[in-house]
Design a protein around this motif. Structure first.
Motif, mmCIF file in Angstrom:
data_model
loop_
_atom_site.group_PDB
_atom_site.id
_atom_site.type_symbol
_atom_site.label_atom_id
_atom_site.label_comp_id
_atom_site.label_asym_id
_atom_site.label_seq_id
_atom_site.Cartn_x
_atom_site.Cartn_y
_atom_site.Cartn_z
ATOM 1 N N TYR A 78 1.581 50.455 24.276
ATOM 2 C CA TYR A 78 2.755 49.586 24.371
ATOM 3 C C TYR A 78 3.964 50.131 23.616
ATOM 4 O O TYR A 78 5.086 49.673 23.817
ATOM 5 C CB TYR A 78 2.437 48.163 23.901
ATOM 6 C CG TYR A 78 2.005 48.030 22.460
ATOM 7 C CD1 TYR A 78 2.923 48.025 21.414
ATOM 8 C CD2 TYR A 78 0.657 47.870 22.133
ATOM 9 C CE1 TYR A 78 2.533 47.894 20.102
ATOM 10 C CE2 TYR A 78 0.247 47.739 20.819
ATOM 11 C CZ TYR A 78 1.185 47.757 19.804
ATOM 12 O OH TYR A 78 0.783 47.624 18.497
ATOM 13 N N GLU A 79 3.763 51.129 22.725
ATOM 14 C CA GLU A 79 4.896 51.708 22.008
ATOM 15 C C GLU A 79 5.796 52.543 22.916
ATOM 16 O O GLU A 79 6.931 52.860 22.552
ATOM 17 C CB GLU A 79 4.415 52.562 20.823
ATOM 18 C CG GLU A 79 3.689 51.796 19.736
ATOM 19 C CD GLU A 79 4.596 50.863 18.943
ATOM 20 O OE1 GLU A 79 5.799 50.736 19.265
ATOM 21 O OE2 GLU A 79 4.091 50.231 17.987
ATOM 22 N N TYR A 135 12.338 53.477 19.047
ATOM 23 C CA TYR A 135 11.211 52.582 19.283
ATOM 24 C C TYR A 135 11.252 52.141 20.759
ATOM 25 O O TYR A 135 11.807 51.090 21.088
ATOM 26 C CB TYR A 135 11.287 51.379 18.339
ATOM 27 C CG TYR A 135 11.365 51.793 16.888
ATOM 28 C CD1 TYR A 135 10.219 52.159 16.192
ATOM 29 C CD2 TYR A 135 12.595 51.870 16.227
ATOM 30 C CE1 TYR A 135 10.286 52.573 14.869
ATOM 31 C CE2 TYR A 135 12.661 52.276 14.898
ATOM 32 C CZ TYR A 135 11.511 52.629 14.235
ATOM 33 O OH TYR A 135 11.586 53.047 12.921
ATOM 34 N N SER A 152 14.067 49.862 22.651
ATOM 35 C CA SER A 152 14.090 49.283 23.996
ATOM 36 C C SER A 152 14.551 47.833 23.938
ATOM 37 O O SER A 152 14.333 47.116 22.953
ATOM 38 C CB SER A 152 12.707 49.385 24.635
ATOM 39 O OG SER A 152 11.727 48.797 23.803
ATOM 40 N N PRO A 157 13.981 49.301 28.840
ATOM 41 C CA PRO A 157 12.599 49.743 28.641
ATOM 42 C C PRO A 157 12.036 50.388 29.903
ATOM 43 O O PRO A 157 12.545 50.178 31.010
ATOM 44 C CB PRO A 157 11.859 48.442 28.323
ATOM 45 C CG PRO A 157 12.646 47.391 29.050
ATOM 46 C CD PRO A 157 14.088 47.840 28.984
ATOM 47 N N ARG A 178 9.434 50.667 23.010
ATOM 48 C CA ARG A 178 8.353 49.783 23.450
ATOM 49 C C ARG A 178 8.490 49.386 24.920
ATOM 50 O O ARG A 178 9.580 49.100 25.395
ATOM 51 C CB ARG A 178 8.308 48.521 22.588
ATOM 52 C CG ARG A 178 7.765 48.753 21.192
ATOM 53 C CD ARG A 178 7.518 47.464 20.437
ATOM 54 N NE ARG A 178 6.523 47.690 19.392
ATOM 55 C CZ ARG A 178 5.902 46.741 18.709
ATOM 56 N NH1 ARG A 178 6.198 45.461 18.963
ATOM 57 N NH2 ARG A 178 5.006 47.028 17.798
ATOM 58 N N LYS A 179 7.353 49.361 25.600
ATOM 59 C CA LYS A 179 7.318 48.919 26.995
ATOM 60 C C LYS A 179 7.497 47.403 27.057
ATOM 61 O O LYS A 179 7.173 46.687 26.111
ATOM 62 C CB LYS A 179 5.988 49.315 27.639
ATOM 63 C CG LYS A 179 5.756 50.821 27.711
ATOM 64 C CD LYS A 179 4.402 51.131 28.319
ATOM 65 C CE LYS A 179 4.156 52.628 28.400
ATOM 66 N NZ LYS A 179 5.066 53.305 29.337
ATOM 67 N N HIS A 188 12.664 43.212 19.969
ATOM 68 C CA HIS A 188 13.732 44.021 19.380
ATOM 69 C C HIS A 188 15.060 43.277 19.349
ATOM 70 O O HIS A 188 15.852 43.438 18.411
ATOM 71 C CB HIS A 188 13.899 45.328 20.172
ATOM 72 C CG HIS A 188 12.807 46.322 19.930
ATOM 73 N ND1 HIS A 188 12.404 47.238 20.880
ATOM 74 C CD2 HIS A 188 12.028 46.552 18.844
ATOM 75 C CE1 HIS A 188 11.427 47.990 20.386
ATOM 76 N NE2 HIS A 188 11.173 47.583 19.160
ATOM 77 N N THR A 223 5.392 42.593 23.583
ATOM 78 C CA THR A 223 6.630 43.126 23.004
ATOM 79 C C THR A 223 7.806 42.171 23.159
ATOM 80 O O THR A 223 8.773 42.250 22.396
ATOM 81 C CB THR A 223 6.976 44.487 23.632
ATOM 82 O OG1 THR A 223 7.164 44.330 25.054
ATOM 83 C CG2 THR A 223 5.874 45.495 23.380
ATOM 84 N N PRO A 244 8.572 43.728 15.627
ATOM 85 C CA PRO A 244 7.902 44.754 14.829
ATOM 86 C C PRO A 244 8.553 44.904 13.458
ATOM 87 O O PRO A 244 9.692 44.493 13.233
ATOM 88 C CB PRO A 244 8.080 46.023 15.661
ATOM 89 C CG PRO A 244 9.366 45.794 16.388
ATOM 90 C CD PRO A 244 9.442 44.314 16.662
ATOM 91 N N GLY A 295 -2.229 44.831 24.870
ATOM 92 C CA GLY A 295 -1.277 45.895 24.586
ATOM 93 C C GLY A 295 -1.908 47.180 24.119
ATOM 94 O O GLY A 295 -1.420 48.268 24.428
#
Length: 410
Positions: free
Chosen positions: A226-227, A296, A325, A345, A298-299, A330, A304, A309, A134
């Motif tokens: 990756y964010e 946020y 995303s 995403p 993220r990909k 998440h 992820t 997180p 990542g």
């Protein structure tokens, strides 16, 4: 009083999500009546004494720095960390050794625990081979990737108990064939005692940054690929079509900072994208205060999808609006439309559309803020989460009592 020796990659005074989670765990265990100390490995890069007290916590440092060719270097790290653990344990006499990923910490703790006759708990915060992919320092399927994964499997198999920070990691371990019955959850959390009422908007800071009347979309953290911050930057022109005064505030730094600044400079919305660089930790709340929506993006990746997180939880604890995303990590934290908003995403157009819709529904924000705070209090408050550790500690100590001979005979 149960004595627990924690084994860490690094710690305070360094600042990272890893060190903040560690601080929260140790302080909460102290408050719950446990006696805790910690040992860090050679990758702890801050200068300091061999034994250091920070915020009422005692950290023992492993001397030296990693050196030598790959594999041999890591094995030397493990040997040196094991030696430090055994030295500290012979003097302090812990009841439990609790190692935190990466697997090098787990391997050193496992070897030390077996020689001392002490139960060993291993906690996985992320699969570090996936984290390397990542952040661009590794590739999936490489020899290093496979070796790291194999080492982690070995530690998990031999640990007396295992914790992961989320269901994604636990499910992955179970699919590898590990005993799901010994894998517990210790979800990411926050110390709610540190979060009172959110501070009022710092109008002076907002004026200095040129944020105008907003709305302000923001990100505070490290700039890794990756964010997905490139997708957030690409979403700004379309968001500005709907909300011409919208601004994007990016607080922090990291490997992608140069590329992101260049991308923003070339954007049609360049005048609305503000970078602050890294800011002192004690000033972060000021930057939170000028942001309307914490985003946020993220990909989607193995990392992820599996790992939850910390940043969204900290934002919700401060009654901030969160948009993120729709990836697995998440989804474990955010209920779409209730505690925050999820968007597809890797799709700047959909990100812009989702953020614009959220801004259009400001009348729902107060309800969403309270729902987010309530969710954190119910499921992610360290004051409650440490009960999971204490239950396992007690069971392991009771089971080990008839067998313990290592320390007593030392």
């Amino acid at each position: 009083m149960t004595r627990v020796l924690h084994i860490l990659d690094h710690s305070l005074p360094l600042h990272s999500g890893y060190t903040f989670r560690t601080r929260a765990i140790l302080k909460s265990l102290q408050a719950a009546g446990c006696n805790v100390q910690a040992v860090t490995g050679q990758r702890h890069s801050a200068d300091g004494p061999d034994i250091e007290e920070i915020d009422g916590l005692i950290f023992h440092r492993t001397p030296g720095t990693p050196s030598g060719p790959p594999v041999a270097r890591e094995m030397r790290e493990v040997a040196m960390l094991r030696k430090t653990i055994e030295t500290v344990a012979s003097q302090w006499r812990p009841d439990i050794i609790h190692a935190h990923s990466p697997a090098l910490c787990g391997m050193a703790a496992m070897k030390a625990a077996r020689s001392l006759g002490v139960p060993m708990v291993y906690e996985i915060r992320a699969f570090w081979e996936d984290a390397a992919v990542g952040n661009g320092t590794g590739s999936e399927g490489s020899a290093k990737y496979r070796l790291t994964r194999a080492l982690e499997n070995r530690v998990v198999k031999r640990a007396d108990a295992v914790f992961t920070i989320c269901e994604g990691l636990r499910s992955d371990l179970a699919m590898r064939g590990h005993d799901a019955g010994k894998i517990g959850l210790s979800p990411n959390g926050v110390d709610l005692s540190l979060f009172g009422e959110p501070p009022p908007r710092d109008n002076g800071l907002a004026a200095r940054l040129g944020l105008g009347s907003g709305p302000v979309i923001g990100f505070i953290g490290s700039f890794y690929d990756y964010e997905g911050l490139d997708d957030l930057i690409d979403a700004m022109p379309a968001l500005r079509d709907r909300h011409p005064d919208a601004r994007l505030l990016l607080v922090g730094g990291g490997p992608r900072e140069g590329a992101l600044r260049a991308q923003a400079k070339a954007s049609p919305a360049a005048d609305a994208i503000i970078f602050t660089g890294r800011v002192p930790h004690d000033e972060v709340d000021r930057y939170y205060s000028v942001i309307d929506v914490l985003s946020y993006p993220r990909k989607k990746s193995r990392l992820t999808d599996l790992v939850t997180p910390l940043k969204p939880l900290e934002a919700m604890a401060q009654r901030r609006i969160v948009a993120a995303s729709d990836v697995g990590g998440h989804r474990e934290l955010i209920e779409d439309g209730v505690t925050g908003q999820l968007f597809p995403p890797d799709d700047p157009g959909e990100i812009a559309k989702s953020l614009a819709s959220l801004i259009d529904r400001r009348e729902e924000w107060d309800t969403m803020r309270e729902a987010g705070r309530d969710h954190v209090a119910a499921h992610h408050d360290w004051g409650r989460n440490v009960a999971r550790y204490r239950e396992i500690y007690q069971a392991l100590v009771e089971a080990a009592a008839p067998k313990r001979t290592g320390i007593e005979q030392a």
